[in-house]
Design an enzyme around this catalytic site. Structure first.
Site, PDB file in Angstrom:
ATOM      1  N   CYS A 166      -5.095  -5.738  -3.462  1.00 43.45           N
ATOM      2  CA  CYS A 166      -4.799  -5.051  -2.196  1.00 43.45           C
ATOM      3  C   CYS A 166      -5.823  -5.341  -1.099  1.00 43.45           C
ATOM      4  CB  CYS A 166      -4.664  -3.548  -2.413  1.00 43.45           C
ATOM      5  SG  CYS A 166      -6.147  -2.728  -2.990  1.00 43.45           S
ATOM      6  N   ASP A 336       0.530   0.182   4.048  1.00 52.43           N
ATOM      7  CA  ASP A 336       0.203   0.183   2.627  1.00 52.43           C
ATOM      8  C   ASP A 336       0.683  -1.119   1.982  1.00 52.43           C
ATOM      9  OD1 ASP A 336      -0.162   0.670  -0.048  1.00 52.43           O
ATOM     10  OD2 ASP A 336       0.749   2.662  -0.027  1.00 52.43           O
ATOM     11  N   HIS A 338       0.731  -1.844  -1.190  1.00 47.70           N
ATOM     12  CA  HIS A 338       0.977  -1.679  -2.619  1.00 47.70           C
ATOM     13  C   HIS A 338       2.448  -1.735  -3.015  1.00 47.70           C
ATOM     14  CE1 HIS A 338      -3.031   0.069  -1.901  1.00 47.70           C
ATOM     15  NE2 HIS A 338      -3.304  -0.424  -3.092  1.00 47.70           N
TER      16      HIS A 338
END
Length: 514
Positions: A166, A336, A338
């Site tokens: 990430c 984000d 993810h």
């Protein structure tokens, strides 16, 4: 400045990490779930598909509930009317309504986890791809791609960065949105980040240059801000210096400042108008607290995001990284990375824009982060500098000229050095060319740098042997020298204006100073 050592393996980021936040959804069509048999008959043997659907359907349902609860709140769902009335700031642009901000945000590039990309061999003594199976299994994105499950996990090769990539993805997002300011066609930019060794800014090449750096980060190990910034610099330098590359991007320089000190003379050299350089990307890998950001830096961090030179922040939560690009009141807005998606050599641009963006209170952020600033020319730098000085920014510090000839990457501040008279040349530093002169000394001495001569009134002759004091030979009765690293002030009332301070305390009493 106390910083995270990116060479130390970190615990890995979760597949669906998210700080306490609200989200604004952009409706996107989802492929239908596979038609799986939900009745698990143990007498007929274990069925992976059935087991997978049972454990993920609950998570997917609860996630849908959360999304439905949050989708109407969006970035403007502040906790008070006063917060709702605050403008929404997105990389230097201020918006009064959510709709206006939304139109800008959905144009930002966002790179996320990918499945099934070109193999990255496991490093000797490095993490095993199998150690991330739990992260892969519990990633909701895999729910729609079970037919490819066997291709996602290999014993000796990484084909997905779920669970560990990430920080690379958010650093790629920061860099890609920097390139947007140089190149109009975003599909050309994304092609530079595709997950193959041929793409100059791919995850594969981020790992390649970091593994050969002093940090020696292996595939599967978590990147920190230091490793990310060094990778960006090396990849940019290599992209422009490699004559075999098709450099569709205008040339930019990259400057890493771990100390957050910027020197006018150095900036002017990097932005020399006579060169082909079209800008300077300044990367500030910082740690602004211990467990969370010290409130001392709140306003300064928000101020940096409000400037037109800002290209965002990569970082966020412990062992999870997000791409921050704006704020409303004291809530930072982020993307984000993810949510994993399938790799394809044929680039689908719709997978490189955020389908949701979220917010988190600034006080809940991890203090370790990478701040990006893009400066087009000297005028842009002067505007940036003036804005920071006017706002009394406590993160970035400006100086007229470089005070050291030693590259910052080589300044360890970890060994004793000889202190000569020529090393100390202005009123900020005391002369300690005689041990007996320490009797009345209780000031801090900076031993970190080899300073360039600036005072023409100093003696030009080479110091004699008696003028040189080997610090390592001083006895405890003469002077005790201790080193301390002060990460951040412990209170917003602290008068320090620096992000951190490395000092050496000389105590003439023979007692170690705390």
């Amino acid at each position: 400045m106390a910083r995270e050592d990116a060479s130390v393996p970190r615990s890995h980021d979760s597949a669906d990490a998210s700080p306490n936040s609200t989200a604004k959804e952009i409706p996107v069509p989802q492929p239908p779930l596979l038609n799986l048999n939900l009745n698990l008959n143990m007498n007929s043997g274990f069925n992976l598909s059935n087991w997978w659907h049972q454990i993920t359907s609950i998570e997917a349902d609860s996630s849908d509930d959360r999304n439905n609860n949050n989708s109407n709140n969006g970035i403007n769902a502040a906790e008070s009317d006063s917060a709702q009335s605050q403008p929404i700031v997105v990389l230097g642009h201020s918006y009064q309504t959510t709709e206006e901000a939304h139109e800008d945000i959905i144009k930002k590039l966002c790179l996320t986890y990918r499945y099934g990309f070109e193999r990255i061999p496991r490093a000797v003594n490095g993490p095993s791809p199998l150690s991330f199976m739990q992260s892969v299994i519990f990633s909701k994105s895999l729910l729609y791609n079970l037919q490819n499950f066997n291709n996602f996990i290999e014993k000796e090769n990484f084909t997905t960065d779920v669970g560990w990539g990430c920080m690379i993805r958010t650093s790629q997002s920061l860099l890609a949105n920097t390139f947007v300011r140089l190149l109009d066609k975003q599909s050309d930019i994304i092609a530079l980040f595709n997950d193959t060794y041929l793409a100059p800014f791919s995850l594969h090449n981020f790992i390649r240059v970091a593994s050969s750096s002093p940090l020696k980060v292996k595939p599967g190990e978590w990147f920190g801000p230091n490793a990310a910034s060094l990778s960006i610099k090396r990849l940019c330098d290599g992209y422009y210096d490699n004559s075999t590359s098709e450099t569709i991007l205008p040339r930019i320089n990259v400057l890493i400042s771990e100390s957050t000190d910027l020197y006018d003379s150095q900036i002017a050299q990097l932005l020399e108008p006579s060169t082909e350089t079209k800008g300077l990307l300044v990367l500030l890998p910082v740690r602004l607290g211990i467990d969370s950001i010290n409130s001392y830096y709140f306003s300064s961090l928000l101020h940096l995001l409000s400037l037109e030179q800002s290209v965002g922040i990569a970082g966020g939560k412990p062992s999870s990284s997000f791409y921050f690009f704006g704020y409303q009141d004291n809530s930072l807005i982020y993307m984000d990375p993810h949510s994993a998606q399938i790799f394809s050599s044929d680039i689908d641009m719709s997978t490189y824009y955020a389908t949701r963006y979220q917010r988190v209170d600034i006080g809940k952020l991890d203090p370790s982060m990478l701040i990006g600033v893009f400066i087009r020319d000297l005028t842009s730098y002067e505007n940036f500098k003036k804005s920071c000085l006017d706002a009394a920014n406590k993160i970035v510090h400006f100086h007229a000229t470089e005070r050291s000839t030693v590259p910052e990457s080589r300044r360890k501040n970890s060994e004793f050095v000889n202190i000569n008279r020529s090393d100390l040349k202005d009123e900020d530093y005391i002369n300690i060319d005689r041990v007996n002169r320490l009797d009345s000394t209780d000031d801090f001495i900076d031993l970190g740098d080899d300073y360039v001569e600036t005072n023409t009134n100093l003696e030009e002759a080479t110091p004699s042997a008696e003028d040189t004091v080997p610090v390592s030979t001083l006895s405890a009765s003469e002077s005790e020298i201790t080193t301390s690293s002060y990460e951040t002030p412990t209170s917003k009332d602290d008068n320090s204006s620096r992000a951190s301070l490395d000092v050496v305390v000389l105590d003439t009493t023979g007692e170690q100073q705390e």
